[in-house]
Design a protein around this motif. Structure first.
Motif, PDB file in Angstrom:
ATOM      1  N   ARG A  12      34.885 -25.153  15.409  1.00 25.68           N
ATOM      2  CA  ARG A  12      35.292 -24.081  14.483  1.00 25.68           C
ATOM      3  C   ARG A  12      36.359 -24.582  13.514  1.00 25.68           C
ATOM      4  NH1 ARG A  12      35.464 -20.946  19.209  1.00 25.68           N
ATOM      5  NH2 ARG A  12      37.732 -20.880  19.059  1.00 25.68           N
ATOM      6  N   GLN A  15      34.685 -26.726  10.903  1.00 28.17           N
ATOM      7  CA  GLN A  15      33.940 -25.893   9.960  1.00 28.17           C
ATOM      8  C   GLN A  15      34.882 -25.189   8.984  1.00 28.17           C
ATOM      9  OE1 GLN A  15      31.801 -23.484  12.788  1.00 28.17           O
ATOM     10  NE2 GLN A  15      29.977 -24.803  12.735  1.00 28.17           N
ATOM     11  N   ALA A  16      35.983 -24.672   9.506  1.00 26.45           N
ATOM     12  CA  ALA A  16      36.960 -23.995   8.644  1.00 26.45           C
ATOM     13  C   ALA A  16      37.568 -24.982   7.650  1.00 26.45           C
ATOM     14  CB  ALA A  16      38.045 -23.337   9.486  1.00 26.45           C
ATOM     15  N   ALA A  18      36.111 -27.652   6.485  1.00 27.69           N
ATOM     16  CA  ALA A  18      35.075 -27.951   5.496  1.00 27.69           C
ATOM     17  C   ALA A  18      34.949 -26.810   4.483  1.00 27.69           C
ATOM     18  CB  ALA A  18      33.743 -28.205   6.192  1.00 27.69           C
ATOM     19  N   ARG A  19      35.026 -25.563   4.951  1.00 26.51           N
ATOM     20  CA  ARG A  19      34.968 -24.419   4.030  1.00 26.51           C
ATOM     21  C   ARG A  19      36.160 -24.431   3.080  1.00 26.51           C
ATOM     22  NH1 ARG A  19      33.448 -21.650   8.698  1.00 26.51           N
ATOM     23  NH2 ARG A  19      35.515 -20.721   8.879  1.00 26.51           N
ATOM     24  N   LEU A  20      37.328 -24.729   3.605  1.00 27.54           N
ATOM     25  CA  LEU A  20      38.527 -24.802   2.770  1.00 27.54           C
ATOM     26  C   LEU A  20      38.381 -25.888   1.703  1.00 27.54           C
ATOM     27  CD1 LEU A  20      41.427 -23.950   2.115  1.00 27.54           C
ATOM     28  CD2 LEU A  20      42.196 -25.601   3.836  1.00 27.54           C
ATOM     29  N   GLN A  21      37.883 -27.047   2.091  1.00 27.98           N
ATOM     30  CA  GLN A  21      37.709 -28.136   1.130  1.00 27.98           C
ATOM     31  C   GLN A  21      36.681 -27.755   0.060  1.00 27.98           C
ATOM     32  OE1 GLN A  21      39.635 -30.952   1.007  1.00 27.98           O
ATOM     33  NE2 GLN A  21      38.665 -31.099  -0.986  1.00 27.98           N
ATOM     34  N   ALA A  22      35.612 -27.075   0.465  1.00 30.45           N
ATOM     35  CA  ALA A  22      34.602 -26.630  -0.500  1.00 30.45           C
ATOM     36  C   ALA A  22      35.215 -25.646  -1.498  1.00 30.45           C
ATOM     37  CB  ALA A  22      33.415 -26.005   0.230  1.00 30.45           C
ATOM     38  N   LEU A  23      36.056 -24.735  -1.008  1.00 29.22           N
ATOM     39  CA  LEU A  23      36.730 -23.784  -1.901  1.00 29.22           C
ATOM     40  C   LEU A  23      37.657 -24.504  -2.881  1.00 29.22           C
ATOM     41  CD1 LEU A  23      37.611 -20.872   0.548  1.00 29.22           C
ATOM     42  CD2 LEU A  23      36.109 -20.747  -1.440  1.00 29.22           C
ATOM     43  N   ARG A  26      35.516 -26.151  -5.541  1.00 26.25           N
ATOM     44  CA  ARG A  26      34.997 -25.180  -6.510  1.00 26.25           C
ATOM     45  C   ARG A  26      36.083 -24.749  -7.492  1.00 26.25           C
ATOM     46  NH1 ARG A  26      31.822 -23.186  -2.187  1.00 26.25           N
ATOM     47  NH2 ARG A  26      33.272 -21.504  -1.716  1.00 26.25           N
TER      48      ARG A  26
END
Length: 95
Positions: A12, A15-16, A18-23, A26
């Motif tokens: 988890r 995954q979090a 990775a989501r932060l890096q994607a944000l 962007r």
């Protein structure tokens, strides 16, 4: 069981992260696009003004001649400072 719970927590976390890096990516892309749009708009406005004002045309010509990269100067090879007429007198001031 503790090992499985630890593995799930690490998954988890990854995954979090990775989501932060994607944000972040962007947002950085959005900022770069906005900066590019601002430059294009401002550059267009400056060239438009240069067509109407000989002082601005001379300044733009100087800016082009002082560009550091040859390939940047080549982009303006066919552009020349127009022989603009002075702006019309202001009807309120008469000058």
């Amino acid at each position: 069981m503790a090992n499985t719970e630890l593995e799930r927590a690490e998954k988890r976390y990854a995954q979090a992260k990775a989501r932060l890096q994607a944000l972040k990516n962007r947002e950085a892309t959005r900022q770069r696009k906005l900066e590019t749009r601002r430059k294009v708009i401002l550059g267009g406005a400056l060239l438009d003004l240069a067509e109407r004002d000989s002082g601005v045309a001379a300044m733009v010509d100087r800016l082009i001649r002082n560009l550091a990269r040859e390939q940047d100067r080549k982009a303006f090879a066919e552009w020349s400072a127009p022989s603009a007429t002075p702006p019309p007198p202001d009807p309120e001031t008469g000058s």
